[in-house]
Design an enzyme around this catalytic site. Structure first.
Site: not given
Lengths: 253, 64
Positions: A93, A154, A181-182, A204
């Site tokens: 990644k 995050g 992400a997000g 997260s």
């Protein structure tokens, strides 16, 4: 189910391993999520690395090491080479961070690192933006997967630019696409899957939930539902009402 | 000679990368870089060290 570089994965959920309250909760969250791939990283050995290695081996999932924290192509390439040896995989990644506040990728360094790594035999999963030109360059550099952000890492904001993500899906119908992400809520993950995305990479949203194990299950359900909805070919949206009950045969009262 | 390992200065008697790792008790599943360049495990025994060299020894860690 998503196919990355010729390998089919049993789940459209890719789950990170950072920030869980305990190793036990991490393992339970993975079990409940059904995730097929775990993201991992490399850091200076300070005593915990070997125990963590044993833990992730016990999860029975594929590993996707990241280059988190790298700010240049050179750093990312060296980190990827180290990760390939430690984790015994040529999957990487690729993260090259460009901005301290948003952690958005430095797309120039990203494309350069992708080119170097792909030519060295790596199977590159680039963490990128939804910019069509950047994604085109990444494919030309040898990437066969794209991982645009939904929102800053995050943040839990969800899909900041759904129109851009939809345009990316339309532009590259045959390229595996992952929102990375997000994601903060199952509805965010479902929304991306409903657009036809192949998988979701999140960390997260599960690790920082009050009950990570329950959230892992919720994410898995949402991703399955979103995928099923995409395959079911959702109805067209309109701005005005269209009566669903037949108008013909209505009584005159 | 004086080198740094994972950012910490250290005096070592070793003259190779493998020797310095052993002196620092860095064993197990790690990957190494010397002055910013990856050194595969198979080459640690034959990689010489010089005064001022910087070694990074990285291990598996949690990541997103």
């Amino acid at each position: 189910m998503p196919v990355f570089y010729g390998t089919e994965i049993d789940s459209s959920l890719m789950l990170g391993t950072a920030g869980y309250p305990s190793p036990r909760i991490l393992a339970d969250a993975f079990a409940r999520s059904g995730a097929g791939i775990a993201t991992v990283s490399l850091r200076r050995e300070a005593g915990g690395g070997q125990d963590f290695w044993a833990l992730i081996r016990s999860l029975g999932v594929g590993l996707l090491p990241n280059t988190a924290g790298c700010h240049s192509a050179r750093e990312a390439v060296t980190t990827a080479q180290m990760a390939r040896e430690v984790f015994a995989t040529d999957w990487i990644k690729l993260e090259v961070i460009g901005h301290a506040d948003t952690l958005q990728p430095d797309v120039f360094e990203l494309v350069e690192a992708a080119r170097i790594l792909a030519s060295d035999g790596f199977k590159v999963f680039p963490y990128c933006t939804e910019d069509l030109t950047v994604c085109d360059r990444l494919l030309a550099a040898g990437c066969q997967v794209l991982m645009p952000w939904g929102a800053p890492i995050g943040s839990g904001l969800g899909l900041n630019n759904p129109h851009g993500l939809r345009a990316l899906r339309a532009a590259f119908p045959d390229v595996p696409l992952v929102v990375d992400a997000g994601i903060g809520l199952p509805s965010h993950a479902a929304a991306a899957m409903e657009m036809g995305y192949d998988a979701i990479l999140l960390n997260s949203a599960v690790a920082r939930a009050g009950d990570p194990v329950a959230m892992a299950a919720a994410m898995a359900d949402a991703i399955r539902a979103g995928r099923a909805a995409w395959l079911a070919d959702p109805m067209e949206r309109t701005d005005m009402a269209i009566p669903s009950t037949p108008v013909i045969g209505r009584a005159f009262l | 000679m004086r080198i740094t390992i994972n950012g910490t200065p250290r005096d070592v008697a070793a003259t190779t990368l493998a020797g310095a790792l052993a002196e620092a008790d860095l064993t197990g599943r790690i990957a190494t870089a010397l002055n910013g360049s990856f050194v595969p495990a198979a080459l640690r025994e034959t990689t010489p060290l010089r005064d001022g060299d910087a070694i990074e020894a990285l291990a598996p860690m949690q990541g997103g």
